[in-house]
Design a protein around this motif. Structure first.
Motif, PDB file in Angstrom:
ATOM      1  N   GLU A  45     -15.845  23.868  -2.129  1.00 53.91           N
ATOM      2  CA  GLU A  45     -16.104  25.113  -1.389  1.00 53.91           C
ATOM      3  C   GLU A  45     -14.813  25.685  -0.830  1.00 53.91           C
ATOM      4  OE1 GLU A  45     -20.664  24.246   0.217  1.00 53.91           O
ATOM      5  OE2 GLU A  45     -18.931  23.559   1.391  1.00 53.91           O
ATOM      6  N   GLY A  46     -13.946  24.823  -0.319  1.00 54.18           N
ATOM      7  CA  GLY A  46     -12.669  25.285   0.227  1.00 54.18           C
ATOM      8  C   GLY A  46     -11.763  25.887  -0.825  1.00 54.18           C
ATOM      9  N   ALA A  47     -11.897  25.389  -2.060  1.00 55.25           N
ATOM     10  CA  ALA A  47     -11.042  25.874  -3.147  1.00 55.25           C
ATOM     11  C   ALA A  47     -11.508  27.202  -3.727  1.00 55.25           C
ATOM     12  CB  ALA A  47     -10.996  24.830  -4.265  1.00 55.25           C
ATOM     13  N   SER A  48     -12.752  27.594  -3.439  1.00 54.44           N
ATOM     14  CA  SER A  48     -13.349  28.725  -4.152  1.00 54.44           C
ATOM     15  C   SER A  48     -12.596  30.041  -3.957  1.00 54.44           C
ATOM     16  CB  SER A  48     -14.818  28.901  -3.731  1.00 54.44           C
ATOM     17  OG  SER A  48     -14.916  29.151  -2.336  1.00 54.44           O
ATOM     18  N   THR A  49     -12.115  30.322  -2.748  1.00 58.84           N
ATOM     19  CA  THR A  49     -11.407  31.589  -2.515  1.00 58.84           C
ATOM     20  C   THR A  49     -10.077  31.619  -3.252  1.00 58.84           C
ATOM     21  OG1 THR A  49     -12.483  31.943  -0.374  1.00 58.84           O
ATOM     22  CG2 THR A  49     -10.436  33.123  -0.757  1.00 58.84           C
ATOM     23  N   ALA A  50      -9.385  30.474  -3.305  1.00 64.27           N
ATOM     24  CA  ALA A  50      -8.118  30.418  -4.041  1.00 64.27           C
ATOM     25  C   ALA A  50      -8.344  30.625  -5.535  1.00 64.27           C
ATOM     26  CB  ALA A  50      -7.427  29.074  -3.789  1.00 64.27           C
ATOM     27  N   ILE A  51      -9.401  30.019  -6.079  1.00 65.41           N
ATOM     28  CA  ILE A  51      -9.731  30.189  -7.503  1.00 65.41           C
ATOM     29  C   ILE A  51     -10.068  31.646  -7.795  1.00 65.41           C
ATOM     30  CG2 ILE A  51     -11.374  29.561  -9.317  1.00 65.41           C
ATOM     31  CD1 ILE A  51     -11.704  26.852  -7.745  1.00 65.41           C
ATOM     32  N   TYR A  52     -10.879  32.227  -6.928  1.00 62.87           N
ATOM     33  CA  TYR A  52     -11.259  33.642  -7.070  1.00 62.87           C
ATOM     34  C   TYR A  52     -10.020  34.535  -7.058  1.00 62.87           C
ATOM     35  CZ  TYR A  52     -13.120  38.194  -5.566  1.00 62.87           C
ATOM     36  OH  TYR A  52     -13.402  39.536  -5.449  1.00 62.87           O
ATOM     37  N   THR A  53      -9.098  34.282  -6.139  1.00 60.51           N
ATOM     38  CA  THR A  53      -7.888  35.091  -6.019  1.00 60.51           C
ATOM     39  C   THR A  53      -7.001  34.951  -7.250  1.00 60.51           C
ATOM     40  OG1 THR A  53      -7.996  34.748  -3.631  1.00 60.51           O
ATOM     41  CG2 THR A  53      -5.949  35.641  -4.501  1.00 60.51           C
ATOM     42  N   ALA A  54      -7.012  33.772  -7.853  1.00 61.39           N
ATOM     43  CA  ALA A  54      -6.166  33.526  -9.023  1.00 61.39           C
ATOM     44  C   ALA A  54      -6.728  34.126 -10.301  1.00 61.39           C
ATOM     45  CB  ALA A  54      -5.969  32.017  -9.215  1.00 61.39           C
ATOM     46  N   ALA A  55      -8.054  34.334 -10.364  1.00 61.92           N
ATOM     47  CA  ALA A  55      -8.655  34.681 -11.656  1.00 61.92           C
ATOM     48  C   ALA A  55      -9.558  35.907 -11.672  1.00 61.92           C
ATOM     49  CB  ALA A  55      -9.447  33.470 -12.177  1.00 61.92           C
ATOM     50  N   ALA A  56      -9.961  36.435 -10.519  1.00 57.74           N
ATOM     51  CA  ALA A  56     -10.923  37.550 -10.504  1.00 57.74           C
ATOM     52  C   ALA A  56     -10.305  38.818 -11.076  1.00 57.74           C
ATOM     53  CB  ALA A  56     -11.417  37.801  -9.078  1.00 57.74           C
ATOM     54  N   SER A  57     -11.020  39.468 -11.992  1.00 59.91           N
ATOM     55  CA  SER A  57     -10.505  40.686 -12.617  1.00 59.91           C
ATOM     56  C   SER A  57     -10.396  41.837 -11.621  1.00 59.91           C
ATOM     57  CB  SER A  57     -11.406  41.090 -13.795  1.00 59.91           C
ATOM     58  OG  SER A  57     -12.746  41.235 -13.377  1.00 59.91           O
ATOM     59  N   GLU A  58     -11.263  41.850 -10.584  1.00 61.04           N
ATOM     60  CA  GLU A  58     -11.229  42.950  -9.613  1.00 61.04           C
ATOM     61  C   GLU A  58     -10.006  42.889  -8.698  1.00 61.04           C
ATOM     62  OE1 GLU A  58     -14.554  40.129  -8.109  1.00 61.04           O
ATOM     63  OE2 GLU A  58     -13.686  40.785 -10.010  1.00 61.04           O
ATOM     64  N   LEU A  59      -9.276  41.790  -8.727  1.00 59.99           N
ATOM     65  CA  LEU A  59      -8.045  41.691  -7.940  1.00 59.99           C
ATOM     66  C   LEU A  59      -6.801  41.943  -8.784  1.00 59.99           C
ATOM     67  CD1 LEU A  59      -8.774  38.650  -5.574  1.00 59.99           C
ATOM     68  CD2 LEU A  59      -8.860  41.090  -5.049  1.00 59.99           C
ATOM     69  N   GLU A  60      -6.977  42.368  -9.999  1.00 62.55           N
ATOM     70  CA  GLU A  60      -5.837  42.675 -10.865  1.00 62.55           C
ATOM     71  C   GLU A  60      -4.964  43.760 -10.225  1.00 62.55           C
ATOM     72  OE1 GLU A  60      -2.942  42.749 -13.196  1.00 62.55           O
ATOM     73  OE2 GLU A  60      -4.527  41.316 -13.685  1.00 62.55           O
ATOM     74  N   GLY A  61      -3.682  43.463 -10.074  1.00 64.48           N
ATOM     75  CA  GLY A  61      -2.739  44.436  -9.537  1.00 64.48           C
ATOM     76  C   GLY A  61      -2.788  44.606  -8.037  1.00 64.48           C
ATOM     77  N   ILE A  62      -3.618  43.832  -7.346  1.00 64.24           N
ATOM     78  CA  ILE A  62      -3.772  43.963  -5.893  1.00 64.24           C
ATOM     79  C   ILE A  62      -3.078  42.796  -5.206  1.00 64.24           C
ATOM     80  CG2 ILE A  62      -5.410  44.036  -3.975  1.00 64.24           C
ATOM     81  CD1 ILE A  62      -7.437  45.285  -5.875  1.00 64.24           C
ATOM     82  N   GLY A  63      -2.194  43.103  -4.275  1.00 59.44           N
ATOM     83  CA  GLY A  63      -1.454  42.067  -3.561  1.00 59.44           C
ATOM     84  C   GLY A  63      -1.354  42.360  -2.082  1.00 59.44           C
ATOM     85  N   GLY A  64      -0.710  41.452  -1.369  1.00 66.44           N
ATOM     86  CA  GLY A  64      -0.515  41.632   0.066  1.00 66.44           C
ATOM     87  C   GLY A  64      -1.758  41.404   0.892  1.00 66.44           C
ATOM     88  N   LEU A  65      -2.732  40.648   0.343  1.00 62.67           N
ATOM     89  CA  LEU A  65      -3.980  40.415   1.054  1.00 62.67           C
ATOM     90  C   LEU A  65      -3.996  39.033   1.699  1.00 62.67           C
ATOM     91  CD1 LEU A  65      -6.670  41.713  -1.495  1.00 62.67           C
ATOM     92  CD2 LEU A  65      -5.463  43.005   0.280  1.00 62.67           C
ATOM     93  N   TYR A  66      -4.861  38.904   2.708  1.00 59.78           N
ATOM     94  CA  TYR A  66      -5.212  37.620   3.298  1.00 59.78           C
ATOM     95  C   TYR A  66      -6.716  37.494   3.151  1.00 59.78           C
ATOM     96  CZ  TYR A  66      -5.842  34.003   6.914  1.00 59.78           C
ATOM     97  OH  TYR A  66      -6.178  32.866   7.611  1.00 59.78           O
TER      98      TYR A  66
END
Length: 290
Positions: free
Chosen positions: A236-257
């Motif tokens: 469960e703790g890893a899920s947000t990191a995995i999502y951030t590394a692979a989600a297509s909707e985050l393509e080109g988006i940076g500077g987030l927390y």
């Protein structure tokens, strides 16, 4: 006695942040990973990828057809993790917390050196490769593992190694704040140059891993009855990191927390651009980068 004040304040801030996170986790479900696209042989380097959340990140990214490189301090742990992941696939980020005052082989305070400075150096050494690997519409991605403890973190530029007054709680919170200052500053630099690389930071929440082995005995006893109920599992703790590394909707988006799968505001101090710049320059000097 004034010199004890930073130690006491660091202790109080860390545990107040912990209580806030536990209350959130009590009333909110853990982020559930959506279906993520196959990564078709993209390369992921996972620091601390042999156990805990790092292992879960490595394992899940491997299921998405990523070529995963596990980076860590113990070769035998990495080899065992690779073997286990391969067996699982055939069948169907590194850090420390609250350790007593210690130094790395290079003489850096352990939290600052291992949690922050090592990742700062590794990222910079990989930057040219990341820039060449990325392209518009398919950016290289850097995911930084921070923590809610950064909210109580204070950065003492003239004593980053904690030599004047050491507090394990303050040192840990400082290292997590430093990671955020670094990630925001790096993203700003990349955007100015137009480089196809994104940098985002994530907060896994309070996760039941070996990081808590260094809690004091009373804190260990207090943790045990609540861990199963309130703490996240490593997956469960890893899920947000995995999502951030692979989600297509985050393509080109940076500077987030991101916390629990959502964009979140980090501390006001983490957005201080003057502090970001000063930390960057000091970090370059410490690791010998131009």
């Amino acid at each position: 006695m004034w010199w004890l004040l930073p130690c006491v304040l660091g202790f109080i801030r860390l545990y107040l942040d912990g209580v806030k996170v536990l209350l959130y986790q009590l009333f909110n479900r853990s982020f559930i990973l959506p279906d993520l696209p196959k990564q078709n042989g993209k390369v992921a380097i996972v620091t601390g990828g042999a156990r805990g959340m790092g292992y879960e990140i490595s394992r899940h990214l491997a299921t998405l057809d990523m070529h995963v490189v596990i980076a860590g301090n113990e070769e035998h742990e990495g080899l065992a993790a690779v073997k286990k992941i391969r067996e699982e696939l055939n069948q169907g980020k590194a850090g420390v917390m609250l350790v007593p005052e210690r130094r790395t082989d290079d003489g850096f305070e352990l939290h600052f050196g291992l949690n922050y400075l090592g990742h700062f150096l590794l990222t910079n050494l990989l930057l040219d490769v990341l820039k060449k690997s990325g392209k518009p519409g398919k950016c290289s991605r850097i995911v930084i593992m921070s923590s809610a403890t950064h909210y109580g973190g204070r950065l003492t530029l003239d004593d980053l190694q904690g030599r004047m007054c050491y507090s394990a709680h303050g040192a840990y919170a400082q290292s997590k704040l430093a990671l955020l200052l670094f990630s925001y500053h790096l993203q700003d630099q990349l955007w100015v140059r137009g480089d196809p690389v994104t940098v985002n930071a994530v907060d896994p929440g309070m996760v039941d891993t070996a990081l808590y082995d260094n809690l004091s005995s009373p804190a260990q006893l207090a943790k045990k009855p609540f861990a199963k109920l309130l703490f996240r599992t490593p997956a469960e703790g890893a899920s947000t990191a995995i999502y951030t590394a692979a989600a297509s909707e985050l393509e080109g988006i940076g500077g987030l927390y991101l916390y629990n799968g959502r964009k979140t505001e980090s501390s006001a101090l983490s957005y201080d651009q003057r502090l970001q710049t000063k930390l960057w320059k000091e970090s370059c000097a410490l690791v010998g980068l131009q």
